[in-house]
Design a protein around this motif. Structure first.
Motif, PDB file in Angstrom:
ATOM      1  N   ARG A  62       0.803  -1.212   0.000  1.00 16.94           N
ATOM      2  CA  ARG A  62       0.000   0.000   0.000  1.00 16.94           C
ATOM      3  C   ARG A  62       0.842   1.272   0.000  1.00 16.94           C
ATOM      4  O   ARG A  62       0.422   2.306  -0.467  1.00 16.94           O
ATOM      5  N   THR A  63       2.009   1.174   0.596  1.00 16.00           N
ATOM      6  CA  THR A  63       2.812   2.397   0.709  1.00 16.00           C
ATOM      7  C   THR A  63       4.005   2.381  -0.240  1.00 16.00           C
ATOM      8  O   THR A  63       5.011   3.034   0.010  1.00 16.00           O
ATOM      9  N   GLU A  64       3.874   1.632  -1.322  1.00 19.29           N
ATOM     10  CA  GLU A  64       4.979   1.561  -2.289  1.00 19.29           C
ATOM     11  C   GLU A  64       5.268   2.932  -2.907  1.00 19.29           C
ATOM     12  O   GLU A  64       6.400   3.343  -3.072  1.00 19.29           O
ATOM     13  N   CYS A  65       4.189   3.622  -3.231  1.00 20.34           N
ATOM     14  CA  CYS A  65       4.349   4.874  -3.984  1.00 20.34           C
ATOM     15  C   CYS A  65       4.267   6.067  -3.031  1.00 20.34           C
ATOM     16  O   CYS A  65       3.429   6.106  -2.130  1.00 20.34           O
TER      17      CYS A  65
ATOM     18  N   PHE B  10       7.320  22.827  -9.450  1.00 18.09           N
ATOM     19  CA  PHE B  10       7.601  24.252  -9.657  1.00 18.09           C
ATOM     20  C   PHE B  10       7.459  24.643 -11.130  1.00 18.09           C
ATOM     21  O   PHE B  10       6.771  25.599 -11.471  1.00 18.09           O
ATOM     22  N   TRP B  11       8.100  23.890 -11.996  1.00 15.32           N
ATOM     23  CA  TRP B  11       8.130  24.276 -13.399  1.00 15.32           C
ATOM     24  C   TRP B  11       6.822  24.010 -14.131  1.00 15.32           C
ATOM     25  O   TRP B  11       6.632  24.464 -15.259  1.00 15.32           O
ATOM     26  N   SER B  12       5.933  23.270 -13.481  1.00 15.71           N
ATOM     27  CA  SER B  12       4.639  23.017 -14.133  1.00 15.71           C
ATOM     28  C   SER B  12       3.534  23.824 -13.457  1.00 15.71           C
ATOM     29  O   SER B  12       2.362  23.613 -13.740  1.00 15.71           O
ATOM     30  N   ASN B  13       3.927  24.699 -12.549  1.00 14.73           N
ATOM     31  CA  ASN B  13       2.938  25.442 -11.762  1.00 14.73           C
ATOM     32  C   ASN B  13       1.979  24.511 -11.045  1.00 14.73           C
ATOM     33  O   ASN B  13       0.780  24.746 -10.998  1.00 14.73           O
ATOM     34  N   GLY B  14       2.507  23.430 -10.543  1.00 15.81           N
ATOM     35  CA  GLY B  14       1.706  22.519  -9.725  1.00 15.81           C
ATOM     36  C   GLY B  14       0.876  21.519 -10.508  1.00 15.81           C
ATOM     37  O   GLY B  14       0.115  20.757  -9.920  1.00 15.81           O
ATOM     38  N   THR B  15       1.005  21.488 -11.813  1.00 20.57           N
ATOM     39  CA  THR B  15       0.171  20.535 -12.568  1.00 20.57           C
ATOM     40  C   THR B  15       0.821  19.158 -12.706  1.00 20.57           C
ATOM     41  O   THR B  15       0.162  18.181 -13.011  1.00 20.57           O
ATOM     42  N   LEU B  16       2.104  19.080 -12.469  1.00 17.54           N
ATOM     43  CA  LEU B  16       2.814  17.792 -12.590  1.00 17.54           C
ATOM     44  C   LEU B  16       3.192  17.279 -11.203  1.00 17.54           C
ATOM     45  O   LEU B  16       3.612  18.065 -10.347  1.00 17.54           O
ATOM     46  N   LYS B  17       3.099  15.966 -11.025  1.00 15.56           N
ATOM     47  CA  LYS B  17       3.491  15.399  -9.735  1.00 15.56           C
ATOM     48  C   LYS B  17       4.624  14.395  -9.930  1.00 15.56           C
ATOM     49  O   LYS B  17       4.524  13.483 -10.751  1.00 15.56           O
ATOM     50  N   GLY B  18       5.661  14.570  -9.167  1.00 16.85           N
ATOM     51  CA  GLY B  18       6.762  13.607  -9.160  1.00 16.85           C
ATOM     52  C   GLY B  18       6.449  12.504  -8.157  1.00 16.85           C
ATOM     53  O   GLY B  18       6.109  12.789  -7.008  1.00 16.85           O
ATOM     54  N   LEU B  19       6.543  11.262  -8.590  1.00 20.76           N
ATOM     55  CA  LEU B  19       6.242  10.136  -7.700  1.00 20.76           C
ATOM     56  C   LEU B  19       7.452   9.202  -7.620  1.00 20.76           C
ATOM     57  O   LEU B  19       8.241   9.110  -8.562  1.00 20.76           O
ATOM     58  N   PHE B  20       7.547   8.492  -6.496  1.00 19.53           N
ATOM     59  CA  PHE B  20       8.708   7.627  -6.263  1.00 19.53           C
ATOM     60  C   PHE B  20       8.215   6.301  -5.700  1.00 19.53           C
ATOM     61  O   PHE B  20       7.126   6.226  -5.139  1.00 19.53           O
ATOM     62  N   LEU B  21       9.050   5.278  -5.841  1.00 23.98           N
ATOM     63  CA  LEU B  21       8.641   3.940  -5.403  1.00 23.98           C
ATOM     64  C   LEU B  21       9.708   3.342  -4.488  1.00 23.98           C
ATOM     65  O   LEU B  21      10.906   3.488  -4.752  1.00 23.98           O
ATOM     66  N   GLU B  22       9.248   2.670  -3.451  1.00 22.52           N
ATOM     67  CA  GLU B  22      10.168   2.174  -2.414  1.00 22.52           C
ATOM     68  C   GLU B  22      11.204   1.183  -2.956  1.00 22.52           C
ATOM     69  O   GLU B  22      12.341   1.182  -2.536  1.00 22.52           O
ATOM     70  N   HIS B  23      10.797   0.328  -3.886  1.00 22.47           N
ATOM     71  CA  HIS B  23      11.721  -0.711  -4.351  1.00 22.47           C
ATOM     72  C   HIS B  23      12.602  -0.256  -5.515  1.00 22.47           C
ATOM     73  O   HIS B  23      13.162  -1.090  -6.269  1.00 22.47           O
ATOM     74  N   GLU B  24      12.708   1.054  -5.631  1.00 19.49           N
ATOM     75  CA  GLU B  24      13.594   1.783  -6.554  1.00 19.49           C
ATOM     76  C   GLU B  24      14.126   1.037  -7.778  1.00 19.49           C
ATOM     77  O   GLU B  24      13.654   1.227  -8.885  1.00 19.49           O
ATOM     78  N   GLY B  25      15.151   0.215  -7.561  1.00 17.92           N
ATOM     79  CA  GLY B  25      15.842  -0.361  -8.715  1.00 17.92           C
ATOM     80  C   GLY B  25      15.522  -1.831  -8.947  1.00 17.92           C
ATOM     81  O   GLY B  25      16.152  -2.472  -9.780  1.00 17.92           O
ATOM     82  N   TYR B  26      14.547  -2.365  -8.218  1.00 17.09           N
ATOM     83  CA  TYR B  26      14.334  -3.813  -8.250  1.00 17.09           C
ATOM     84  C   TYR B  26      13.186  -4.269  -9.155  1.00 17.09           C
ATOM     85  O   TYR B  26      12.887  -5.456  -9.213  1.00 17.09           O
TER      86      TYR B  26
END
Ligand SMILES: Nc1ncnc2c1ncn2[C@@H]1O[C@H](COP(=O)(O)OP(=O)(O)O)[C@@H](O)[C@H]1O
Ligand SMILES: CC(C)(COP(=O)(O)O)[C@@H](O)C(=O)NCCC(=O)O
Length: 508
Positions: free
Chosen positions: A247-250, A430-446
């Motif tokens: 559930r908390t991967e992203c 910042f560069w999208s004036n808040g329209t873009l969201k950067g997301l990350f995943l816990e298992h990064e490179g796997y």
């Protein structure tokens, strides 16, 4: 973070075997064989499970020296144990690597430009009877992998990423995440041999460039075949699986515009499509993902994690990624870069360029006095900022081009690297004036290795037959036309959504 599995029974996946290693058919005289994955989903839940990894019982009369006999469990036995359809046929050949995948140990391997990632499935539902019959070498491999967290010269198990209660091919167990330097492959193969792996494993599911590069080494040194899968296919499959399991991967960074205050927060990625996927490994691949089997590679750059590490080693004399990150954490890029304020004396208001923005990466380093006053830490920090900002910029352009509002960053460049993640989150917002969201995943490179391991998942493979996704092609291109470029032909539904480029959610 230890991850406890969720119900993944609805997960569908369509990994493509890139090239079957054992192309020469090995004739056998058996009269029955199990259709290994196709009918798995029809297995009654109550079906009694027997020992699935007993080795030795043979069904095919393959030559004595063949890797298919003594090391392989009987297909017939496997099929009955698992409730698979037993088909009367004489067409049985041992050339189907999927049959071999059934015997444990189960691994998925991603042999990348810098790191090799290994995901190992540890069964946790072994009955006492099974334990008695289990081959000693299999038991000792399991112990070795799960009790240690360091292997050989460069091997590490990322214990904090372990996934428990995962169900794969009706087996309950844990997933272990192990990495080592790809340059250490020779030692890995020796270790595998020494630990008896070569006697148990005939085929390894592998992805990444190294699956091609090291194919002969595997065959010659440990008599293992590599069943090769495309690294971008497996990457996506791995991501979708991990997201369902955990559930908390992203996550994303709240208050991304204030890097000092931005904080990691869970993000609900259960409705993921469409999204831009940025894999920051040695180099960078950027994909536009429309559905589980529907994506295209839209861009890439050679300025990736390998560039950061290489330049950092050159500039600071450091030797490891961890050292480079530690240095970068203590440094200040503003002593190395030329900022807008260094050029304008303040902000460049007309175009919204604030004074503290980097105008020119490393732009002060042509000056001798500036050069002599920077520290290793500053240089490491500036290298990290340069590479990260460049990746962020290209990713943002891709998102704009594809009209998508989510950008998911993965790859081991992000390992122990909150500076890069916060910068990327900032850049997206910042560069999208808040329209873009950067997301990350816990298992990064796997994810590539995980996607490979999922070949073992009967349910997933079985779902292939039922799924509305009818993507089957295997060609890859990097043109910009979605229809031509898509990894798989689209069915009606997905092609309809593809015509409309807007970032709307597609149901999984
Ligand atoms: N222990 C490590 N050793 C080397 N590089 C690492 C390490 N941890 C993180 N990295 C970073 O991860 C990058 C490799 O990422 P990865 O996703 O594994 O790509 P690849 O598949 O190309 O090996 C390296 O270039 C480096 O920036
Ligand atoms: C060739 C690669 C797919 C290999 O993947 P990696 O091992 O770097 O994860 C990747 O390095 C890449 O996409 N490089 C950028 C190539 C380019 O588009 O310029």
């Amino acid at each position: 973070m230890k991850v406890t599995g969720r119900d993944v029974s609805k997960f569908s996946c369509n990994l493509k075997l890139m090239k079957l290693q054992n192309s020469t058919e090995k004739k056998c005289t058996c009269t029955t064989f199990a259709v290994p994955v196709i009918t798995m989903h029809k297995t009654p839940k109550t079906h009694a499970r027997k020992s699935p990894w007993r080795s030795g019982s043979k069904i095919c009369n393959t030559p004595q020296n063949s890797p298919f006999n003594s090391r392989q469990r009987s297909y017939k036995t496997i099929g009955r144990e698992r409730g698979e359809k037993i088909t009367n046929s004489c067409s049985c050949t041992a050339s189907r690597p999927e049959d071999e995948y059934l015997s444990m140990p189960w691994f998925g391997m991603d042999i990348g430009g810098t790191l090799t990632k290994l995901v190992y499935f540890e069964p946790k539902d072994i009955t006492p009877g099974e334990q008695d019959e289990e081959a000693e070498s299999l038991r000792s491999i399991r112990r070795y992998l799960t009790k240690n967290s360091a292997y050989g010269k460069t091997g590490h198990r990322d214990a904090h990423l372990q996934m428990d209660n995962v169900e794969i091919r009706k087996r309950k167990g844990s997933l272990h995440f192990i990495r080592f330097q790809t340059t250490d492959m020779g030692n890995f193969l020796s270790l595998a041999k020494q630990k008896g792996m070569a006697e148990l494993v005939t085929t390894v599911c592998a992805t990444g460039g190294g699956a091609f590069k090291f194919e002969n080494d595997f065959r010659e040194q440990v008599n293992m075949k590599l069943a090769k899968f495309d690294e971008l296919d497996t990457l996506i499959k791995g991501i979708l699986f991990a997201e369902i399991q955990n559930r908390t991967e992203c996550y994303y960074y709240e208050n991304a515009r204030d890097i000092m205050k931005s904080e990691k927060k869970a993000f609900d990625f259960s409705q993921p499509y469409p999204f831009i996927l940025v894999n920051v490994g040695s180099g960078v691949s950027i994909l536009a993902v429309y559905g589980p089997d529907n994506y295209k590679r839209v861009s890439g750059t050679s300025l990736g994690g390998g560039t950061f590490l290489g330049l950092c080693c050159l500039l600071t004399g450091c030797n490891t990624f961890e050292e480079a990150i530690q240095l970068a954490t203590k440094g200040d890029n503003r002593k190395v870069d030329k900022l807008v304020r260094d050029i304008y004396g303040g902000d460049y208001d007309r175009f919204g360029l604030t004074g503290d923005l980097v105008a020119s990466s490393f732009g002060q380093m042509h000056l001798k006095d500036k050069r002599s006053s920077v520290s290793r830490e500053d240089l490491a920090n500036a290298t990290l900022v340069t590479i990260t900002n460049n990746i962020g910029l290209i990713a943002r352009m891709c998102a704009l081009n594809e009209k998508m509002d989510k950008v998911v960053f993965v790859g081991n460049f992000l390992r122990v690297n909150p500076i890069a993640m916060k910068l990327l989150a900032y850049a997206m917002e910042f560069w999208s004036n808040g329209t873009l969201k950067g997301l990350f995943l816990e298992h990064e490179g796997y994810f590539g290795a995980l996607g490979c391991l999922l070949q073992f998942n009967g349910e997933i493979a079985a779902a292939l037959n039922d799924t509305s996704d009818k993507c089957t092609a295997t060609s890859q291109s990097s043109t910009t036309d979605k229809r031509e470029n898509c990894m798989s032909p689209l069915d009606d539904t997905s092609s309809a959504s593809n015509d409309d480029n807007s970032p709307k959610e597609t149901q999984r």
